[in-house]
Write a protein that holds these residues in place. Structure first.
Motif, mmCIF file in Angstrom:
data_model
loop_
_atom_site.group_PDB
_atom_site.id
_atom_site.type_symbol
_atom_site.label_atom_id
_atom_site.label_comp_id
_atom_site.label_asym_id
_atom_site.label_seq_id
_atom_site.Cartn_x
_atom_site.Cartn_y
_atom_site.Cartn_z
ATOM 1 N N GLU A 116 16.540 24.748 40.913
ATOM 2 C CA GLU A 116 16.115 23.496 40.964
ATOM 3 C C GLU A 116 17.616 22.487 40.505
ATOM 4 O OE1 GLU A 116 13.995 19.723 40.794
ATOM 5 O OE2 GLU A 116 12.455 21.350 41.047
ATOM 6 N N LEU A 117 18.360 22.680 39.594
ATOM 7 C CA LEU A 117 18.896 22.262 39.479
ATOM 8 C C LEU A 117 20.413 22.879 39.905
ATOM 9 C CD1 LEU A 117 18.053 21.109 35.415
ATOM 10 C CD2 LEU A 117 18.402 19.950 38.188
ATOM 11 N N SER A 118 20.247 24.240 40.149
ATOM 12 C CA SER A 118 21.564 24.730 40.012
ATOM 13 C C SER A 118 21.814 25.186 41.396
ATOM 14 C CB SER A 118 21.514 26.410 39.209
ATOM 15 O OG SER A 118 20.193 26.535 38.864
ATOM 16 N N HIS A 119 20.460 24.702 42.029
ATOM 17 C CA HIS A 119 20.677 24.066 43.286
ATOM 18 C C HIS A 119 21.260 22.917 43.490
ATOM 19 C CE1 HIS A 119 19.063 24.252 48.136
ATOM 20 N NE2 HIS A 119 19.610 25.756 47.893
ATOM 21 N N ASP A 120 21.151 21.781 43.364
ATOM 22 C CA ASP A 120 21.432 21.309 43.342
ATOM 23 C C ASP A 120 23.399 21.264 43.716
ATOM 24 O OD1 ASP A 120 19.767 19.631 43.954
ATOM 25 O OD2 ASP A 120 18.578 19.094 41.921
ATOM 26 N N THR A 121 24.000 22.195 42.702
ATOM 27 C CA THR A 121 25.171 22.234 42.353
ATOM 28 C C THR A 121 26.034 22.452 43.725
ATOM 29 O OG1 THR A 121 25.231 24.726 41.503
ATOM 30 C CG2 THR A 121 25.005 22.963 39.805
ATOM 31 N N VAL A 122 24.686 23.278 44.772
ATOM 32 C CA VAL A 122 25.145 24.350 45.547
ATOM 33 C C VAL A 122 25.679 22.705 47.189
ATOM 34 C CG1 VAL A 122 25.374 26.252 48.130
ATOM 35 C CG2 VAL A 122 24.622 25.915 45.343
ATOM 36 N N GLU A 123 26.573 22.973 47.804
ATOM 37 C CA GLU A 123 26.802 21.815 48.650
ATOM 38 C C GLU A 123 26.923 22.483 50.016
ATOM 39 O OE1 GLU A 123 30.658 19.516 47.022
ATOM 40 O OE2 GLU A 123 30.720 21.480 46.957
ATOM 41 N N LEU A 124 25.790 21.840 50.830
ATOM 42 C CA LEU A 124 25.885 22.564 52.083
ATOM 43 C C LEU A 124 26.172 21.466 53.017
ATOM 44 C CD1 LEU A 124 21.622 24.083 50.812
ATOM 45 C CD2 LEU A 124 23.940 24.998 50.967
ATOM 46 N N ARG A 151 28.760 29.728 45.359
ATOM 47 C CA ARG A 151 27.787 28.932 44.611
ATOM 48 C C ARG A 151 26.637 29.044 44.849
ATOM 49 N NH1 ARG A 151 29.304 24.866 41.099
ATOM 50 N NH2 ARG A 151 31.650 24.289 40.827
ATOM 51 N N HIS A 152 25.964 28.903 46.554
ATOM 52 C CA HIS A 152 25.375 29.994 46.413
ATOM 53 C C HIS A 152 24.820 31.054 46.862
ATOM 54 C CE1 HIS A 152 22.746 30.448 50.548
ATOM 55 N NE2 HIS A 152 21.559 29.379 50.046
ATOM 56 N N LEU A 153 25.767 31.867 46.567
ATOM 57 C CA LEU A 153 25.455 33.089 45.720
ATOM 58 C C LEU A 153 24.820 33.451 44.387
ATOM 59 C CD1 LEU A 153 28.800 35.092 48.161
ATOM 60 C CD2 LEU A 153 26.072 35.993 48.238
ATOM 61 N N THR A 154 25.604 32.830 43.670
ATOM 62 C CA THR A 154 25.556 32.728 42.425
ATOM 63 C C THR A 154 23.557 31.915 41.972
ATOM 64 O OG1 THR A 154 27.521 32.058 41.530
ATOM 65 C CG2 THR A 154 25.665 31.376 40.184
ATOM 66 N N TRP A 155 23.174 30.948 42.828
ATOM 67 C CA TRP A 155 22.240 30.298 43.344
ATOM 68 C C TRP A 155 21.147 31.433 43.078
ATOM 69 C CZ3 TRP A 155 18.540 29.103 46.975
ATOM 70 C CH2 TRP A 155 17.180 29.478 46.590
ATOM 71 N N LEU A 156 21.906 32.309 44.552
ATOM 72 C CA LEU A 156 20.579 33.319 44.794
ATOM 73 C C LEU A 156 20.718 34.633 43.698
ATOM 74 C CD1 LEU A 156 22.255 33.140 47.989
ATOM 75 C CD2 LEU A 156 19.341 32.899 47.720
ATOM 76 N N GLN A 157 21.538 35.063 43.253
ATOM 77 C CA GLN A 157 21.448 36.221 42.807
ATOM 78 C C GLN A 157 21.076 35.329 40.854
ATOM 79 O OE1 GLN A 157 25.196 37.862 41.750
ATOM 80 N NE2 GLN A 157 25.978 36.741 42.435
ATOM 81 N N LEU A 158 20.043 34.407 40.685
ATOM 82 C CA LEU A 158 19.749 33.688 39.954
ATOM 83 C C LEU A 158 18.246 33.557 40.517
ATOM 84 C CD1 LEU A 158 21.541 30.618 38.941
ATOM 85 C CD2 LEU A 158 20.450 32.592 37.481
ATOM 86 N N CYS A 159 18.284 33.814 41.626
ATOM 87 C CA CYS A 159 16.765 34.086 42.698
ATOM 88 C C CYS A 159 16.521 35.108 42.540
ATOM 89 C CB CYS A 159 16.626 33.628 43.703
ATOM 90 S SG CYS A 159 17.055 31.671 43.838
ATOM 91 N N SER A 173 13.131 28.799 29.274
ATOM 92 C CA SER A 173 11.575 29.409 29.146
ATOM 93 C C SER A 173 10.718 30.034 30.323
ATOM 94 C CB SER A 173 10.577 28.674 28.163
ATOM 95 O OG SER A 173 10.661 27.756 28.886
ATOM 96 N N GLY A 174 9.953 30.077 30.327
ATOM 97 C CA GLY A 174 9.058 30.601 32.333
ATOM 98 C C GLY A 174 8.454 29.181 32.617
ATOM 99 N N ASP A 175 8.737 28.129 31.600
ATOM 100 C CA ASP A 175 7.781 27.349 32.698
ATOM 101 C C ASP A 175 9.183 26.768 32.567
ATOM 102 O OD1 ASP A 175 8.381 26.379 30.010
ATOM 103 O OD2 ASP A 175 7.335 25.019 29.462
ATOM 104 N N GLN A 176 10.808 26.377 32.747
ATOM 105 C CA GLN A 176 11.574 25.942 32.655
ATOM 106 C C GLN A 176 12.240 26.447 33.975
ATOM 107 O OE1 GLN A 176 13.355 26.425 28.929
ATOM 108 N NE2 GLN A 176 13.066 23.929 28.576
ATOM 109 N N VAL A 177 11.849 27.565 34.613
ATOM 110 C CA VAL A 177 12.976 28.772 35.428
ATOM 111 C C VAL A 177 12.963 27.355 36.859
ATOM 112 C CG1 VAL A 177 12.328 30.267 37.254
ATOM 113 C CG2 VAL A 177 11.592 30.809 34.760
ATOM 114 N N SER A 178 11.549 26.969 37.130
ATOM 115 C CA SER A 178 11.771 26.238 38.205
ATOM 116 C C SER A 178 12.169 24.931 38.311
ATOM 117 C CB SER A 178 10.760 25.659 38.506
ATOM 118 O OG SER A 178 9.259 26.515 38.170
ATOM 119 N N THR A 179 12.913 24.322 37.254
ATOM 120 C CA THR A 179 13.783 22.805 36.670
ATOM 121 C C THR A 179 15.461 24.288 36.921
ATOM 122 O OG1 THR A 179 12.215 22.711 35.420
ATOM 123 C CG2 THR A 179 14.270 21.556 35.162
ATOM 124 N N LEU A 180 15.723 25.632 36.319
ATOM 125 C CA LEU A 180 16.869 25.751 36.106
ATOM 126 C C LEU A 180 17.521 26.471 37.925
ATOM 127 C CD1 LEU A 180 19.312 26.673 34.759
ATOM 128 C CD2 LEU A 180 17.643 29.973 35.785
#
Lengths: 978, 171
Positions: free
Chosen positions: A429-437, A451-459, A420-427
């Motif tokens: 955030e949580l998926s960014h946490d899967t990226v190892e930088l 993983r980073h690219l997947t996250w960026l596509q979500l963005c 839902s709209g108010d969960q987007v930031s959480t999503l």
């Protein structure tokens, strides 16, 4: 045929086979000198002549040979080839009909006759011939040819509608024929059983088809999965949902990776509980749900049960909180009734999928995705979730498990609606946490990068949601930095491989394009092109870069630059139908006439060579691939009615007839030698036209974007159809006028009609046709139609034709000429200040073409009205000595002068456009500064310079080419003065 | 997470994600049609959950006697869908069909420079049976790679030849 004759013919065959028709002709002549009555040698001689474009001679020989009706196989084969190449397949039927009459039970001849009917899709005669064959030679294939021919009569795919048997009668007949063979136990091979299934399917006798699958005939079905898939299909058709639910469950167990099984399973399960389709904005839950779960969607639960953020990559079988809860649900007794009534339903499916997921190898994405699809389907139907599973958490789980695969985003994107709209930031955030930088914030391994690219596509998916806290330009600059910082993961790859970090650039280009859409500041497009140029230098096989660059170059009116990139796509064969549109519709329209000729010729060559798909159809009968037969016929139609083909053909001939000639005689010459003109002017079956464009290569990142793309595609399709109509009319009018020499009574009526149709085409009833479609990088460029209709190009041509007709009729159409002059003046008005480069060049190219058509029309008129005064200077000298000019001559000349003035003002427009664009391009701020590149960084600056050179070269050459054409047209028109 | 299904003529209009790849040849239409007519069960596409064509395989059976074998004409996967084991799945499928057709082995030709593909085929159990000189345009050699099926339990068909052959010596 004796081996002697065979040996004597060999050199002719060899020469024909290697394409040396001249030599074949010599060989045939030599042989015929010795044996003047050698029929086959004559036909081969005819074939050689045909291939040397000596059609008339060839035809004569063929006719003479056929009159004597040879019956040797070689002659008949050679005649068949001749007729094929003459595009007269009906003649092959006639030939074999005659031969069969002579020898009615010759198996060879009958079977050739059958194939001859296949060529012309005469199913009725196919059936009769196949039955005659079977009677004389009772072999199974012949019988089944007959059955298939009956079936085709039921399909309505007949070339000759009059021979259409009524559908149900035909199907019954086909079944009766089959049953006869079945009762005699004569079905021998898979193809025959498959044909039986096809007939039952056509009759919608799915019960019967299921019985067949359960019987012994099914033993003949060998193809893997065929029986399973057919069974599922029949259960679905019969609405036996419960059975289908359980059956697909079994299929999934056997092959948990076959996605279609899950889809069918979900469909069947929801149909079984009486909730087949999702509710739109429905008010209330589905009726049949007897499950009593509360929805588990709970934000707090997400935050408290937050997902494990350990540094380790997710290992197989990690069980987390919600999964534990869910696992408990698995062992809990069935919720709804103790009688096991929930064997089919959301709860059962949910438990099944969860169990499956834990049982299969963690690399298999399907069970988890199916769980998400189930959750989404439940939500769309307002049904409660049967297991205490948190949707957001499950989406994140998918990303955690599979985010290191390039397809992760496209897998998960359809179920993002669960968030839902108010969960987007959480999503995010949580998926960014899967990226190892690493400590510089850069992914430290190729997997982390993915993983980073997947996250960026979500963005990118959420880019319009305003949650990213970055401007588009900041994001583009950051993406560019990531691209540079991850370059080392791509070292050592061959040029043929895409670079794994390429996608950073693609995403950056999307950002810049969106920024351009929002601001319309050209420099964002230039920045995007500079990035793409870097990308192409570094990853020369990346077709996403190429398609994006072509799109943007065309937006900037730089068709020459677009064409350079287009060439590197190296499109072949059917791609020339599905993908050439990216450039073919814009190259000439933006003034790149030479490049346009090349593009057009390649596309048209494909269509001209593709015609013989009929041999494959014949092969399908021979081998018994019956299910392919309707497909092959449909494919042939799809190509024959390709709108892309007709648009290209019409553009090509119009370009030919309106650009290169500087005097009327040349136009006539061009028309005489235009081999394609007849094809372009054959009647168009408008309701049959197909849009074969593949618009889905560049990715769309959200449902909204896809919907926009679909809308833009649909709009450009209806606009292109109207454009084709207008251009067909223009061409038809032009050719009609050119062919009148001089016009007879009644001829001008046809011209007047065409003029009226052109005027009508200028005012389409549907206002949507005038709209500019939404622009998006992942969609097609807009149609040229609105530009054509916005200004009075068509009215000018229409009025011109009418005026010509009146002048020919000996009238003095002063009013019409005055109107023409006004239209010319209106066309000569400058495009509004601030018009973009594409608009300017397209306007200039359109004007150039309009002037070209007008010149040819007036040239024709001049050639009729001044028969004693040949065009050119000599004519004018004579005119000086002639008596005073008549009123109609005066009107004639006024039109010429107005057209010359239009050509000249267009010349000025072209020159100013070219000069100012080149200047602008040179003065353009280099984009790379805004992308955060350091001054030391050469590559981006070099790329930006290369882009600028491309733009300038393209603008200059468009300017040059159009100016040259206009100069020709001024000469052309001036010679039309009386 | 893929649907493996028979390739249809309509797929030719939307296989560009796969065929824009430079190593994937786009053949003339009748080439695909001939395969569809003769070996429909050997023409399979892998389709994604969203309906995109991820990759496909084309093959056939040919040869006489103990040379009766399945042949891989093309197997290809779009860049976005690589490293998911799709090629393996498609090859498994083709081997399954060839088993059902009682073929002795499956073979394929690959450019000697295409190390990625050769490695993959080796992982799938194929060995280089022989080298074919100047098989490809541009004079590149091919490896003829083979894998025995259950009808050839002694794996006779996989015993490599010692000397390379010329294309005209192929049977």
């Amino acid at each position: 045929m004796s081996s002697v004759s065979e040996r004597r013919l060999r050199p002719i065959y060899d020469s024909l086979d290697c394409g040396n028709s001249k030599k074949a002709l010599q060989e045939a002549d030599r042989l015929l000198k010795k044996q003047p009555n050698f029929a086959c040698a004559k036909v081969l001689r005819a074939l050689a002549l045909l291939r040397l474009e000596r059609h008339d001679e060839s035809r004569k020989i063929v006719e003479a040979v056929v009159a004597e009706l040879p019956t040797d196989e070689n002659s008949l084969q050679a005649l068949t080839i001749c007729y094929k190449e003459l595009h007269e397949p009906e003649k092959i039927c006639e030939l074999y009909e005659a031969v069969v009459k002579k020898e009615p039970t010759n198996e060879e001849f009958l079977s050739h006759l059958f194939m001859a009917y296949v060529r012309v899709l005469n199913y009725k005669k196919q059936q009769q011939t196949a039955m005659a064959l079977y009677k004389a030679y009772p072999k199974n294939p012949y019988y089944f040819w007959a059955v298939m021919s009956v079936l085709m009569q039921a399909s309505g795919m007949d070339a000759d509608e009059t021979s259409l048997m009524s559908r149900s009668v035909a199907l019954q007949l086909a079944e009766r024929l089959l049953l006869k063979m079945v009762s005699q136990n004569k079905l021998e091979v898979e193809a025959e059983v498959q044909l039986y299934l096809i007939v039952l399917e056509k009759q919608e006798n799915y019960e019967g088809a299921l019985n067949l699958l359960n019987g012994k005939l099914a033993n003949l079905l060998r193809a893997p999965n065929l029986i399973k898939e057919k069974r599922a299909m029949y259960l679905q058709k019969l609405g036996r949902w419960k059975e289908l639910t359980l059956f697909t469950q079994e299929l999934i167990r056997q092959d948990p990776s076959q996605w279609s099984y899950y889809e069918t399973h979900l469909e069947a399960m929801f149909a079984e509980i009486g909730c087949p389709a999702p509710l739109d904005n429905g008010d209330g839950a589905c009726p049949a749900s007897n499950e009593n779960h509360t929805s588990s969607t709970n934000n707090e639960a997400v935050n408290s049960n937050h997902i494990d953020k350990s540094d380790e990559p997710p290992a197989d079988g990690q069980v987390e909180n919600s999964e534990q809860k869910a696992a408990e649900g698995l062992t809990a007794p069935a919720e709804s009734g103790a009688d096991g009534a929930d064997a089919v339903g959301p709860a059962a499916t949910a438990r099944f999928l969860l169990q499956l997921r834990m049982a299969v190898d963690g690399r298999e994405r399907a069970p988890l995705l199916a769980q998400l699809r189930l959750a989404l389907a439940l939500r769309q139907r307002r049904l409660p979730q049967p297991l205490p599973i948190d949707d957001l958490e499950e989406v994140v789980r998918f990303i955690r498990c599979y985010g290191d695969r390039p397809c992760c985003f496209s897998d998960v994107e359809p179920v993002l609606a669960l968030v839902s709209g108010d969960q987007v930031s959480t999503l995010l955030e949580l998926s960014h946490d899967t990226v190892e930088l690493n400590d510089r914030g850069v992914p430290f391994s190729p997997a982390a990068m993915q993983r980073h690219l997947t996250w960026l596509q979500l963005c990118q998916h959420y880019s319009d949601s305003g949650r990213l806290g970055q401007t588009r330009l900041e994001r583009a600059a950051e993406l560019r930095r990531f691209h540079l910082a991850t370059a080392h993961f791509s070292e050592g790859l061959l040029d043929t491989e895409l670079r794994p970090n390429d996608h950073y650039l693609t995403l950056a280009v999307y950002c810049l394009y969106d920024e351009w859409r929002a601001t319309r500041q050209t420099n964002h497009l230039l920045d995007a092109l500079a990035l793409l140029q870097c990308g192409m230098d570094n990853s020369p096989s990346n077709f996403y870069f190429k398609l994006a660059a072509i799109h943007i170059y065309h937006l900037l009116g730089a068709a020459g630059a677009a064409y350079t990139v287009y060439n590197t796509l190296d499109l072949k064969s059917i791609q020339l139908d599905t993908l050439s549109y990216v450039s073919s519709r814009h190259v000439a329209a933006q003034g790149q006439l030479a490049a346009a000729q090349l593009v057009f010729n390649t596309v048209l060559k494909f269509f001209n060579n593709v015609k013989d798909t009929t041999d494959c159809l014949i092969a399908a009968y021979k081998v018994g691939s019956f299910q392919q037969i309707p497909e092959f016929i449909e494919l042939k139609r799809r190509l024959a009615h390709s709108a892309n083909y007709l648009l290209t053909l019409t553009d090509c001939i119009l370009l030919d007839l309106t650009s290169v000639a500087s005097q009327h005689a040349q136009t006539l010459e061009l028309l005489r030698y235009s081999s394609l003109c007849a094809a372009a002017l054959s009647p168009v079956q408008w309701d049959q036209l197909r849009d074969n464009r593949d618009v889905a290569v560049l990715p769309a990142f959200s449902d909204t974007e896809r919907r926009q793309r679909d809308a833009a595609t649909a709009l450009s399709w209806s606009q292109d159809l109207h454009l084709l109509r207008a251009r067909q009319l223009t061409l038809r009018a032009l050719v009609t006028v050119l062919r009148l020499a001089p016009p007879q009574n009644g001829d001008m009526e046809q011209v007047r009609q065409l003029a009226a149709q052109l005027a009508e085409a200028a005012r389409p009833a549907d206002p949507a046709l005038l709209e500019d479609g939404t622009l998006q990088l992942s969609g097609p460029l807009p149609s040229r139609l609105p530009r054509l209709l916005r200004r009075p190009h068509l009215p000018l041509l229409s009025r011109l034709l009418e005026t010509a007709a009146e002048l020919v009729a000996g009238q003095t159409p002063t009013q019409a000429v005055n109107e023409l002059l006004t239209l010319c003046e209106r066309l000569a008005e400058r495009p509004p200040a601030g018009a973009g480069p594409a608009e300017l060049f397209e306007e200039a190219a359109l004007l150039t073409e309009t002037v070209g058509v007008a010149a040819a029309v007036w040239g024709a008129l001049h050639s009729w009205t001044a028969p004693t005064r040949p065009t050119g200077k000599r004519g004018k000298k004579k005119k000086g000595a002639a008596p005073a000019v008549t009123e109609s001559e005066c009107l004639h000349n006024r039109v010429v002068n107005a057209l010359v003035a239009l050509a000249q003002s267009t010349s000025r427009l072209v020159e100013e456009t070219g000069a100012s664009l080149t200047e602008q391009s040179a003065a353009q701020q280099l984009g790379h500064l805004s992308l955060g590149a350091t001054p030391q960084e050469g590559t981006l600056r070099d790329a930006a310079d290369a882009v600028r050179r491309q733009l300038e070269n393209s603008y200059r050459s468009s300017q040059r080419e159009l100016a040259k054409v206009l100069q020709y047209k001024v000469e052309y028109l001036t010679a039309c003065l009386l | 997470m893929t649907t493996i299904r028979r390739m249809t003529c309509d797929d030719l209009f939307k296989f560009n994600l796969v065929n824009l790849d430079p190593l994937t040849e786009t053949y003339g239409i009748s080439f695909y049609m001939q395969y569809m007519a003769h070996w429909p069960e050997y023409m399979q596409v892998a389709e994604s959950a969203s309906g995109q064509i991820m990759g496909y395989i084309m093959g056939k059976t040919e040869g006489h006697g103990e040379h009766w074998h399945g042949h891989v004409t093309a197997v290809t996967v779009a860049p976005t869908f690589r490293r998911l084991g799709l090629a393996r799945k498609l090859m498994d499928y083709l081997e399954d069909v060839s088993e059902r057709k009682r073929a002795y082995f499956v073979d394929l030709f690959v450019r000697v420079s295409n190390k990625v593909a050769i490695d993959m085929y080796e992982k799938l159990g194929y060995v280089v049976y022989r080298r074919v000189l100047e098989y490809y345009s541009g004079d590149e050699d091919a490896f003829d790679m083979r894998k025995a099926l259950s009808r050839d339990p002694g794996k006779q068909s996989m015993i490599p030849l010692k000397h390379p052959v010329r294309p005209d010596e192929l049977d």
